[in-house]
Motif scaffolding. Structure first.
Motif, short mmCIF file in Angstrom:
data_model
loop_
_atom_site.label_atom_id
_atom_site.label_comp_id
_atom_site.label_asym_id
_atom_site.label_seq_id
_atom_site.Cartn_x
_atom_site.Cartn_y
_atom_site.Cartn_z
N LEU A 1 34.08 26.85 6.87
CA LEU A 1 35.53 26.93 6.72
C LEU A 1 36.20 25.58 6.99
O LEU A 1 37.08 25.16 6.25
CB LEU A 1 36.07 28.00 7.68
N ALA A 2 35.78 24.92 8.04
CA ALA A 2 36.38 23.62 8.39
C ALA A 2 36.14 22.60 7.27
O ALA A 2 37.04 21.82 6.95
CB ALA A 2 35.81 23.11 9.71
N ALA A 3 34.97 22.61 6.68
CA ALA A 3 34.67 21.68 5.58
C ALA A 3 35.56 21.98 4.37
O ALA A 3 36.05 21.06 3.70
CB ALA A 3 33.20 21.77 5.19
N LEU A 4 35.77 23.25 4.08
CA LEU A 4 36.64 23.62 2.97
C LEU A 4 38.09 23.20 3.25
O LEU A 4 38.77 22.70 2.35
CB LEU A 4 36.57 25.12 2.70
N GLN A 5 38.53 23.39 4.48
CA GLN A 5 39.89 22.97 4.83
C GLN A 5 40.03 21.45 4.70
O GLN A 5 41.06 20.97 4.21
CB GLN A 5 40.27 23.44 6.24
N ARG A 6 39.01 20.70 5.09
CA ARG A 6 39.04 19.23 4.93
C ARG A 6 39.12 18.85 3.46
O ARG A 6 39.88 17.97 3.08
CB ARG A 6 37.81 18.59 5.58
N ARG A 7 38.31 19.52 2.62
CA ARG A 7 38.33 19.23 1.18
C ARG A 7 39.70 19.51 0.59
O ARG A 7 40.21 18.73 -0.22
CB ARG A 7 37.28 20.05 0.44
N LEU A 8 40.30 20.63 0.98
CA LEU A 8 41.64 20.96 0.49
C LEU A 8 42.65 19.91 0.94
O LEU A 8 43.50 19.48 0.16
CB LEU A 8 42.06 22.34 0.98
N LEU B 1 44.07 29.08 3.63
CA LEU B 1 43.45 28.06 4.48
C LEU B 1 44.39 26.87 4.69
O LEU B 1 44.46 26.31 5.80
CB LEU B 1 42.12 27.59 3.89
N GLN B 2 45.10 26.48 3.64
CA GLN B 2 46.05 25.37 3.79
C GLN B 2 47.19 25.76 4.73
O GLN B 2 47.63 24.94 5.55
CB GLN B 2 46.60 24.96 2.43
N LEU B 3 47.67 27.00 4.63
CA LEU B 3 48.72 27.47 5.53
C LEU B 3 48.22 27.44 6.97
O LEU B 3 48.93 26.98 7.88
CB LEU B 3 49.15 28.88 5.13
N CYS B 4 47.01 27.92 7.19
CA CYS B 4 46.43 27.91 8.53
C CYS B 4 46.33 26.49 9.07
O CYS B 4 46.64 26.23 10.24
CB CYS B 4 45.05 28.58 8.53
N GLU B 5 45.93 25.57 8.24
CA GLU B 5 45.81 24.17 8.64
C GLU B 5 47.17 23.61 9.06
O GLU B 5 47.29 22.99 10.12
CB GLU B 5 45.22 23.35 7.49
N VAL B 6 48.19 23.85 8.26
CA VAL B 6 49.53 23.34 8.55
C VAL B 6 50.10 23.94 9.83
O VAL B 6 50.77 23.26 10.60
CB VAL B 6 50.47 23.59 7.33
N LEU B 7 49.83 25.23 10.06
CA LEU B 7 50.38 25.91 11.23
C LEU B 7 49.49 25.83 12.47
O LEU B 7 49.88 26.29 13.54
CB LEU B 7 50.65 27.39 10.90
N GLY B 8 48.29 25.27 12.31
CA GLY B 8 47.38 25.15 13.45
C GLY B 8 46.75 26.47 13.85
O GLY B 8 46.48 26.70 15.03
N ILE B 9 46.51 27.34 12.87
CA ILE B 9 45.89 28.64 13.13
C ILE B 9 44.41 28.55 12.78
O ILE B 9 44.06 28.06 11.70
CB ILE B 9 46.55 29.74 12.27
N ASP B 10 43.57 29.01 13.68
CA ASP B 10 42.15 29.14 13.38
C ASP B 10 41.98 30.50 12.72
O ASP B 10 42.10 31.54 13.39
CB ASP B 10 41.32 29.06 14.66
N PRO B 11 41.75 30.54 11.39
CA PRO B 11 41.73 31.83 10.69
C PRO B 11 40.64 32.77 11.18
O PRO B 11 40.85 33.98 11.23
CB PRO B 11 41.56 31.46 9.22
N LEU B 12 39.48 32.25 11.53
CA LEU B 12 38.40 33.12 12.01
C LEU B 12 38.72 33.69 13.38
O LEU B 12 38.47 34.87 13.64
CB LEU B 12 37.07 32.37 12.02
N ALA B 13 39.30 32.88 14.26
CA ALA B 13 39.69 33.37 15.57
C ALA B 13 40.82 34.40 15.44
O ALA B 13 40.83 35.42 16.15
CB ALA B 13 40.13 32.22 16.47
#
Length: 117
Positions: free
Chosen positions: A7-14, A80-92
Motif C-alpha cells: 500500500l505504501a509503495a502504491l501511495q508513493r507512486r500515486l 489512497l490519495q485522500l488518505c495520504e493527504v489527510l494522514g490516515i493509515d487506511p489499513l489501520a
C-alpha cells in the motif's frame, strides 16, 4: 508469479505521478472526495440495471470485467490519495472499524446489539 506492491509503495507512486504533473494543488480533500464519488458512481453505473444473477457474473465478460477492474482501480487510487493527504493509515482505519463492528454486531446467539433497521 509477480509480487504486488504494498500500500505504501502504491501511495508513493500515486504521489510521484501527481507531483510530476504538478497536480498537488488540485489534490485537496474536497476535490479528492468528489473524484472518489464520481469514480464510485462510474462503478455503480456498470451494475445499475443488472439483475442480481447478472451482477454475480459480471467478471465473466472480458469487456465488462476490464471496465469493472479499471473503475475499482480508480476508486482505490482516489481513496489512497485522500488518505495520504489527510494522514490516515487506511489499513489501520479498516482494522479499527472491523473491531468496532465486531462489538456492535456480534455473531448471532452471542448477545449484543443488532443492526438498526
Amino acid at each position: 508469479m509477480t509480487e504486488h506492491p504494498d500500500l505504501a509503495a502504491l501511495q508513493r507512486r500515486l504521489a510521484e505521478f501527481a507531483a510530476a504533473r504538478n497536480w498537488q494543488p488540485y489534490h485537496t480533500p474536497k476535490n479528492l472526495v468528489a473524484a472518489l464519488s464520481v469514480e464510485a458512481s462510474e462503478l455503480v453505473e456498470i451494475f445499475q440495471w443488472l439483475t442480481p444473477e447478472e451482477s454475480a457474473r459480471v467478471m465473466d465478460d472480458p469487456g465488462t470485467a476490464h471496465r469493472v477492474t479499471d473503475e475499482v482501480a480508480d476508486v482505490l487510487a482516489y481513496l489512497l490519495q485522500l488518505c495520504e493527504v489527510l494522514g490516515i493509515d487506511p489499513l489501520a482505519a479498516l482494522d479499527a472499524k472491523i473491531d468496532r463492528n465486531e462489538h456492535r454486531f456480534p455473531v448471532p446467539g452471542t448477545g449484543g446489539q443488532q443492526p438498526d433497521s
